[in-house]
Design an enzyme around this catalytic site. Sequence first.
Site, PDB file in Angstrom:
ATOM      1  N   ALA A 184       0.933  -1.241   0.050  1.00  0.00           N
ATOM      2  CA  ALA A 184       0.034  -0.013  -0.024  1.00  0.00           C
ATOM      3  C   ALA A 184       0.868   1.178  -0.072  1.00  0.00           C
ATOM      4  O   ALA A 184       0.600   2.212  -0.750  1.00  0.00           O
ATOM      5  CB  ALA A 184      -0.889   0.061   1.326  1.00  0.00           C
ATOM      6  N   TYR A 185       1.914   0.984   0.799  1.00  0.00           N
ATOM      7  CA  TYR A 185       2.718   2.449   0.868  1.00  0.00           C
ATOM      8  C   TYR A 185       3.496   2.465  -0.439  1.00  0.00           C
ATOM      9  O   TYR A 185       3.372   3.704  -1.179  1.00  0.00           O
ATOM     10  CB  TYR A 185       3.878   2.119   1.954  1.00  0.00           C
ATOM     11  N   ASN A 186       3.979   1.503  -1.197  1.00  0.00           N
ATOM     12  CA  ASN A 186       4.495   1.267  -2.460  1.00  0.00           C
ATOM     13  C   ASN A 186       3.650   2.181  -3.408  1.00  0.00           C
ATOM     14  O   ASN A 186       4.102   3.072  -4.148  1.00  0.00           O
ATOM     15  CB  ASN A 186       5.007   0.237  -3.109  1.00  0.00           C
TER      16      ASN A 186
ATOM     17  N   SER B 160       1.078   4.094  -2.976  1.00  0.00           N
ATOM     18  CA  SER B 160       0.794   5.592  -2.587  1.00  0.00           C
ATOM     19  C   SER B 160       1.956   6.368  -3.152  1.00  0.00           C
ATOM     20  O   SER B 160       1.882   7.416  -3.774  1.00  0.00           O
ATOM     21  CB  SER B 160       0.715   5.621  -1.009  1.00  0.00           C
ATOM     22  N   LYS B 161       3.264   5.938  -2.784  1.00  0.00           N
ATOM     23  CA  LYS B 161       4.516   6.833  -3.457  1.00  0.00           C
ATOM     24  C   LYS B 161       4.459   6.572  -4.882  1.00  0.00           C
ATOM     25  O   LYS B 161       5.075   7.434  -5.536  1.00  0.00           O
ATOM     26  CB  LYS B 161       5.668   6.291  -2.698  1.00  0.00           C
TER      27      LYS B 161
END
Length: 277
Positions: free
Chosen positions: A156-158, A160-161
């Site tokens: 999810a972080y990947n 988003s970024k």
Amino acid sequence: MSEIHPALAQGNVAVVTGGANGIGLAAARRFLGFGMKVCIVDADAGQLAQVLPELGPDAIGKVVDVSDRRAVEALACEVEGQLGPVSVLMNNAGTGGGGDALTSPEGWQRVLGVNLFGVVNGTQAFGPAMAARDAPGLIVNTGSKQGITSPPGDTAYNVSKAGVRAFTEGLAHTLRNREGCRVTAHLLIPGFTYTGMMKKWLPEKPAGAWDPEQVADAMIAGLARGDFYLWCLDNETTRKKDEKRVLWGAMDITENRPALSRWDPAWKDAFERFMGG
Ligand code: NAD
């Protein structure tokens, strides 16, 4: 006016989201150092109240959740009313722990809400007025190397970024093609940095990590060079190593390799040869 970027000028207004801690706080201190007025925006009221007094009279604070579109729009009106037109916007608020591809729908909503929609909300609430003004402006969005190389774990972080990267590239294109617009957009790409996020898990700074002040310095140095990609290092990687990791990821596509082959045991030796070669 500083020679670094024309928007970084005495008396100009900067807004920094996620500015009560870590990289945002270090950047806010740099902006104050240029004689600017700075609005620190953060969801953590306690942390904001703690840092604000030491920043001096040119800093104000606003408690806002950047994933809340209406609150960010209200913030833009308030800041303009209180400090004047905004010249520098740093969309930096971020969070992690979203989850992998098959789990945690709440984690995905939260991480994409803050990391990606926080950037979209900030840009769309402040950006049009910045672009319409006949004055220099600067928008810095904080991405991550994880949005480029996608290491397994917090997918999810990947995502988003990766979204922040694509959004900011599109923003830079839109701004430079707008007649008379004097606003530039940049993507800040920190490496491993010891900040509030990490202090929760690691009481001591790991040797491999940079301090947030080093990231702020790298941001300023990159802006002075006119870079779009404000690439940062840390104490465990080099620019050359990072470039090879980025290239290997891009070559997964051009060489028709499996997804994330860097972490596939069948490709381990080939990746190591590539990095060493
Ligand atoms: P940090 O935790 O020290 O600072 C992040 C700040 O954002 C905190 O003050 C937090 O309260 C605030 N925040 C979180 N959610 C918010 C919300 N919904 N609305 C407003 N504020 C909110 O962490 P940091 O490492 O300084 O992170 C800054 C940015 O740098 C983030 O976007 C992060 O993803 C990115 N980044 C950090 C690293 C690293 O190694 N620390 C590496 C790459 C990218």
